[in-house]
Design an enzyme around this catalytic site. Structure first.
Site, PDB file in Angstrom:
ATOM      1  CG  ASP A 238      -2.130  -0.788   1.080  1.00  0.00           C
ATOM      2  OD1 ASP A 238      -2.325  -1.336  -0.025  1.00  0.00           O
ATOM      3  OD2 ASP A 238      -2.922  -0.867   2.034  1.00  0.00           O
ATOM      4  CE1 TYR A 304       1.599  -7.097   3.648  1.00  0.00           C
ATOM      5  CE2 TYR A 304       1.192  -9.428   4.086  1.00  0.00           C
ATOM      6  CZ  TYR A 304       1.237  -8.362   3.216  1.00  0.00           C
ATOM      7  OH  TYR A 304       0.921  -8.546   1.898  1.00  0.00           O
ATOM      8  CE1 TYR A 374      -6.804  -7.818  -2.176  1.00  0.00           C
ATOM      9  CE2 TYR A 374      -8.334  -9.626  -1.765  1.00  0.00           C
ATOM     10  CZ  TYR A 374      -7.664  -8.800  -2.642  1.00  0.00           C
ATOM     11  OH  TYR A 374      -7.842  -8.950  -3.984  1.00  0.00           O
TER      12      TYR A 374
END
Ligand SMILES: [Zn+2]
Ligand SMILES: [Zn+2]
Length: 418
Positions: A238, A304, A374
């Site tokens: 992102d 992440y 996602y």
């Protein structure tokens, strides 16, 4: 076959140059040019018939229409068309005028084509030989540095310079940076809609002002003196996510480079200097072009780190329980944040690992997931569109406030070396 009989047959059709005569017999013997073959046959026929030796002016040839007298000139034109480009290898092609093609077919019909070389192969070979000498380069079929097309009908030389490709990994150390130039979809990059400043992009033409691509591009263009440079990433993070760890694999493609041999270490340090600490490049090297598709389709797993806020107090114990329960398979419908016109799909993704720590009312969690997961939706649940979700497991609303990529894993880097 009687060579001299065949030669007489071809000569009887009309004035023909030595090149066009000789290439009727191109497949016989070795080490001779078509002109040499043609001249030898014409000499032999005139001797056997005891007739004066006569050779027509090349321009009178009814087959090639004089084109075979232009090898030197075309080679010169082709060489000057690539003058400003570095090249070691080339491929040369010829577009044959339709009329010449007809003449050729007619002659094939009358006299067979068993031993003949076509107009275009003859032209390519003869001009290519001269072009190679002038430019000190050699023929290459798979990946030539330049492809030269001689268009005889239009009387033009077209040059296609092969892109050069650099593979590396980038780290993104500041938020608010897109991966590639992100043109505004409302004004299509023009900055205006109906004569007014575009509201979507404030008249800038871009949705996000900065990108990894734009920060790195100048160093690549300068080193290669290329026309354009495009970044192809192995997936993307992102705009607001950092890219940490070893960085994300990418390929920078430079189109129409004038210089092909460059010092990649120097490009890397120039790129890093230009990116001013916002983006960092490592492991830069030259690679072959087909790496681009492989890098783009790389479906590596990702690690992440997310900072997550809650609408109520959460304890460390509750956090750990919820994260443990999240490991396994999740089902994700197309997130509601993306284009609604896109077809709604359900995908299964794996969560391999989930750990975290509560601090000052929010939590920092680390997730290791399959490529294509996602993460924002995995945390929030996206109103039931992702199941199970971290929010469901913990029984509170959970929102990702910050998301960083720590690592893009699992691919064989050696595959990418040219
Ligand atoms: Zn000819
Ligand atoms: Zn706009």
């Amino acid at each position: 076959m009687n060579l001299l009989e065949e030669t007489r047959g071809v000569l009887s059709e009309g004035p023909v140059c030595d090149g066009c005569l000789g290439r009727r017999f191109a497949e016989l013997s070795y080490g001779l040019t078509s002109r040499e073959r043609g001249k030898a046959l014409r000499v032999a026929v005139s001797m056997e018939d005891d007739e004066p030796y006569e050779s027509p002016a090349p321009k009178e040839c009814w087959v090639c229409d004089g084109a075979f007298s232009g090898f030197d000139e075309w080679a010169e034109r082709a060489a000057s068309a690539v003058e400003e480009y570095d090249l070691e290898t080339f491929l040369l092609g010829t577009r044959v005028p339709p009329l010449v093609e007809e003449n050729e077919n007619l002659l094939d019909d009358l006299h067979g084509e068993e031993h003949a070389a076509s107009f275009s192969s003859e032209f390519n070979r003869e001009v290519g030989k001269r072009f190679g000498e002038k430019t000190d380069s050699t023929v290459e079929f798979e990946r030539p540095d330049v492809t030269v097309t001689l268009d005889l009908q239009r009387d033009s030389v077209e040059v296609d310079v092969r892109s050069v490709y650099f593979y590396g990994r980038y780290r993104k150390l500041e938020r608010g940076i897109a991966q590639t130039e992100w043109e505004c979809y409302d004004c299509e990059g023009t900055g205006t809609v109906g004569g007014q400043d575009c509201e979507t992009c404030d008249g800038t033409g871009y949705i996000v002002d900065e990108s990894v691509e734009e920060l790195l591009r100048p160093a690549f263009l300068e080193a290669t003196d290329g026309a354009a440079a495009t970044l192809h990433g192995a997936g993307r993070e992102d705009v607001d996510a950092l890219m940490l760890g070893d960085g994300r694999p990418f390929v920078m493609e430079v189109e129409s480079p004038r210089r092909r041999e460059v010092d990649t270490d120097a490009v890397q340090s120039d790129a890093n200097e230009g990116a001013d600490g916002k983006v960092e490049v490592r492991e830069l090297r030259r690679v072959a072009g087909d790496v681009v598709e492989r890098v783009k389709s790389l479906s590596a797993s990702k690690r992440y780190r997310a900072r997550v806020s809650f609408d109520e107090t959460v304890t460390q114990e509750e956090l750990e329980e919820a994260l443990d329960a999240l490991v396994g398979t999740v089902e994700q419908r197309t997130p509601s944040r993306v284009d609604r016109r896109r077809a709604d799909k359900v995908r299964e993704r794996e969560v391999y690992e989930a750990t975290g720590e509560v601090k000052d009312g929010s939590a920092t969690i680390e997730l290791h997931t399959e490529g294509g997961t996602y993460v924002k939706e995995l945390v929030s649940g996206d109103e039931g569109r992702t199941e199970p979700s971290f929010a469901d497991e913990i029984g509170a609303e959970a929102t990702v406030e910050e998301l960083d990529v720590l690592a893009v894993e699992a691919e064989n880097r050696e595959d990418f070396v040219e």
